[in-house]
Scaffold this active site. Structure first.
Site, PDB file in Angstrom:
ATOM      1  N   GLU A  27     -31.227   6.725  20.202  1.00  0.00           N
ATOM      2  CA  GLU A  27     -31.573   7.745  19.206  1.00  0.00           C
ATOM      3  C   GLU A  27     -32.867   8.443  19.598  1.00  0.00           C
ATOM      4  O   GLU A  27     -33.825   7.785  20.042  1.00  0.00           O
ATOM      5  CB  GLU A  27     -31.777   7.029  17.850  1.00  0.00           C
ATOM      6  CG  GLU A  27     -32.148   7.929  16.701  1.00  0.00           C
ATOM      7  CD  GLU A  27     -32.528   7.131  15.452  1.00  0.00           C
ATOM      8  OE1 GLU A  27     -33.273   6.148  15.568  1.00  0.00           O
ATOM      9  OE2 GLU A  27     -32.065   7.511  14.358  1.00  0.00           O
TER      10      GLU A  27
ATOM     11  N   HIS B 284     -36.440   9.814  19.566  1.00  0.00           N
ATOM     12  CA  HIS B 284     -37.681   9.378  18.924  1.00  0.00           C
ATOM     13  C   HIS B 284     -38.808  10.333  19.302  1.00  0.00           C
ATOM     14  O   HIS B 284     -39.879   9.917  19.753  1.00  0.00           O
ATOM     15  CB  HIS B 284     -38.020   7.940  19.327  1.00  0.00           C
ATOM     16  CG  HIS B 284     -37.346   6.909  18.477  1.00  0.00           C
ATOM     17  ND1 HIS B 284     -36.005   6.644  18.573  1.00  0.00           N
ATOM     18  CD2 HIS B 284     -37.813   6.095  17.493  1.00  0.00           C
ATOM     19  CE1 HIS B 284     -35.688   5.707  17.684  1.00  0.00           C
ATOM     20  NE2 HIS B 284     -36.762   5.352  17.017  1.00  0.00           N
TER      21      HIS B 284
ATOM     22  N   ASP C  45     -35.556   1.882  19.333  1.00  0.00           N
ATOM     23  CA  ASP C  45     -35.066   0.970  18.286  1.00  0.00           C
ATOM     24  C   ASP C  45     -34.438  -0.304  18.861  1.00  0.00           C
ATOM     25  O   ASP C  45     -34.161  -1.248  18.110  1.00  0.00           O
ATOM     26  CB  ASP C  45     -34.039   1.670  17.397  1.00  0.00           C
ATOM     27  CG  ASP C  45     -34.688   2.655  16.454  1.00  0.00           C
ATOM     28  OD1 ASP C  45     -35.924   2.709  16.383  1.00  0.00           O
ATOM     29  OD2 ASP C  45     -33.940   3.393  15.775  1.00  0.00           O
TER      30      ASP C  45
ATOM     31  N   HIS D 179     -33.140  -0.513  13.581  1.00  0.00           N
ATOM     32  CA  HIS D 179     -32.670   0.860  13.302  1.00  0.00           C
ATOM     33  C   HIS D 179     -32.138   0.865  11.872  1.00  0.00           C
ATOM     34  O   HIS D 179     -31.120   0.231  11.576  1.00  0.00           O
ATOM     35  CB  HIS D 179     -31.583   1.204  14.321  1.00  0.00           C
ATOM     36  CG  HIS D 179     -30.864   2.493  14.137  1.00  0.00           C
ATOM     37  ND1 HIS D 179     -31.488   3.711  14.218  1.00  0.00           N
ATOM     38  CD2 HIS D 179     -29.544   2.750  13.903  1.00  0.00           C
ATOM     39  CE1 HIS D 179     -30.578   4.672  14.044  1.00  0.00           C
ATOM     40  NE2 HIS D 179     -29.410   4.113  13.844  1.00  0.00           N
TER      41      HIS D 179
ATOM     42  N   GLU E 215     -30.441   2.718   9.994  1.00  0.00           N
ATOM     43  CA  GLU E 215     -29.068   3.109   9.676  1.00  0.00           C
ATOM     44  C   GLU E 215     -28.053   1.981   9.894  1.00  0.00           C
ATOM     45  O   GLU E 215     -26.920   2.065   9.436  1.00  0.00           O
ATOM     46  CB  GLU E 215     -28.667   4.330  10.523  1.00  0.00           C
ATOM     47  CG  GLU E 215     -29.314   5.638  10.098  1.00  0.00           C
ATOM     48  CD  GLU E 215     -30.695   5.874  10.706  1.00  0.00           C
ATOM     49  OE1 GLU E 215     -31.359   4.896  11.086  1.00  0.00           O
ATOM     50  OE2 GLU E 215     -31.113   7.046  10.782  1.00  0.00           O
TER      51      GLU E 215
ATOM     52  N   HIS F 199     -40.236   7.616  10.928  1.00  0.00           N
ATOM     53  CA  HIS F 199     -39.436   7.648  12.158  1.00  0.00           C
ATOM     54  C   HIS F 199     -40.225   8.258  13.317  1.00  0.00           C
ATOM     55  O   HIS F 199     -40.633   9.423  13.247  1.00  0.00           O
ATOM     56  CB  HIS F 199     -38.145   8.440  11.946  1.00  0.00           C
ATOM     57  CG  HIS F 199     -37.328   8.539  13.195  1.00  0.00           C
ATOM     58  ND1 HIS F 199     -36.645   7.473  13.722  1.00  0.00           N
ATOM     59  CD2 HIS F 199     -37.126   9.565  14.051  1.00  0.00           C
ATOM     60  CE1 HIS F 199     -36.048   7.845  14.840  1.00  0.00           C
ATOM     61  NE2 HIS F 199     -36.326   9.107  15.058  1.00  0.00           N
TER      62      HIS F 199
ATOM     63  N   GLU G  12     -44.062   3.105  14.640  1.00  0.00           N
ATOM     64  CA  GLU G  12     -43.298   2.890  15.882  1.00  0.00           C
ATOM     65  C   GLU G  12     -44.117   3.287  17.117  1.00  0.00           C
ATOM     66  O   GLU G  12     -44.072   2.603  18.147  1.00  0.00           O
ATOM     67  CB  GLU G  12     -41.989   3.691  15.854  1.00  0.00           C
ATOM     68  CG  GLU G  12     -40.913   3.033  15.025  1.00  0.00           C
ATOM     69  CD  GLU G  12     -39.571   3.749  15.123  1.00  0.00           C
ATOM     70  OE1 GLU G  12     -38.560   3.077  15.342  1.00  0.00           O
ATOM     71  OE2 GLU G  12     -39.541   4.995  14.976  1.00  0.00           O
TER      72      GLU G  12
HETATM   73 ZN    ZN Z   1     -36.934   3.979  15.455  1.00  0.00          ZN
HETATM   74 MN    MN Z   2     -33.674   4.510  14.263  1.00  0.00          MN
END
Ligand code: ZN
Ligand code: MN
Length: 260
Positions: free
Chosen positions: A32, A34, A43, A118, A120, A175, A180
């Protein structure tokens, strides 16, 4: 000895399991975007590194981390339309995780941790755990216990205050932002493009979701709030707090006999 499950031989694993099953941690990541500064595998790298640190303290094993996850959502990951996002349909994801859980348990590895990196993934991991327990019960494989969490849920108010001295805006808008980026600066500094760390206003989403996705409110960087406050020192604070806390929580979580 190594904490990585796939570095063991079957003979070594069998011996360990006979002595009482070790806890097996399955890091669940994604591919994904970032932002312009963090890698697509963030992630996965995060929970995989944290899980290894937890395993070193507890004698757990770390199963190969899952590199793909459920689809990135605009409000928590920027959305699946960014280049490099490759995700699984929910049914595919659920069945993949269910199959892994079932085979681990069939071989006596009945203490399993779903270590999510992650957001989701979370309800699909829940569904996979539920379907795995149902399938195992039908086969007569009993005694499996599955523990699930996102590592970010272990961040204490004190650590949150260290991360966000001016106050946290929202965890969902974090995010690829301060938390992170800080953790990646501490754990995987070679993978962070420090000169690209973005500093933009937070995304302003309406209180509903639209399908097809309305890309209007999504910041063009893919980062949902400023990452300018990130530092390796903040990352160290997070890691040094969550790792022992997760280790202690796993001892508690697997203490109770599921049959008892
Ligand atoms: Zn992430
Ligand atoms: Mn994620």
């Amino acid at each position: 000895m190594t904490v990585q499950l796939d570095a063991l031989t079957w003979v070594e694993l069998d011996r360990l399991t006979r002595d009482g099953p070790p806890v097996v941690i399955l890091p669940a990541g994604s591919l994904e975007q970032h932002g312009p500064h963090l890698p697509l595998g963030t992630d996965r790298f995060m929970p995989a590194r944290l899980a290894a640190l937890v395993a070193e303290r507890t004698g757990a094993l770390v199963a190969p981390a899952l590199p793909y996850g459920y689809k990135s959502q605009p409000k928590s990951g920027g959305g699946n339309h960014f280049p490099g996002c490759a995700s699984l349909d929910a049914a595919t994801y659920i069945h993949m995780v269910r199959d892994i859980l079932c085979d681990l348990a069939r071989h006596g590895l009945t203490k399993i941790v779903l270590f999510d990196g992650h957001m989701e993934n979370q309800w699909f991991l829940t569904e996979a755990a539920d379907l795995a327990l149902r399938a195992l019960a039908a086969e007569g494989v009993v005694g499996t216990r599955i523990v699930k969490f996102g590592y970010w849920t272990f961040i204490t108010p004190e650590t949150e205050a260290a991360l966000f001295p001016d106050g946290l805006l929202s965890w969902e808008l974090e995010h690829a932002a301060v938390m992170e980026t800080s953790c990646m600066l501490h754990l995987c500094p070679d993978l962070v493009r420090a000169e690209e760390i973005p500093d933009g206003p937070p995304a302003a989403f309406p209180p509903y979701d639209v399908y097809p996705v309305d890309t209007g409110p999504i910041p063009p960087t893919g980062v949902l709030s400023s990452a300018a406050g990130a530092s390796a020192e903040k990352g160290r604070i997070v890691v040094e707090q969550v790792v022992p806390d997760i280790a202690a929580a796993l001892v508690t979580a697997f203490q109770t006999d599921p049959q008892g």
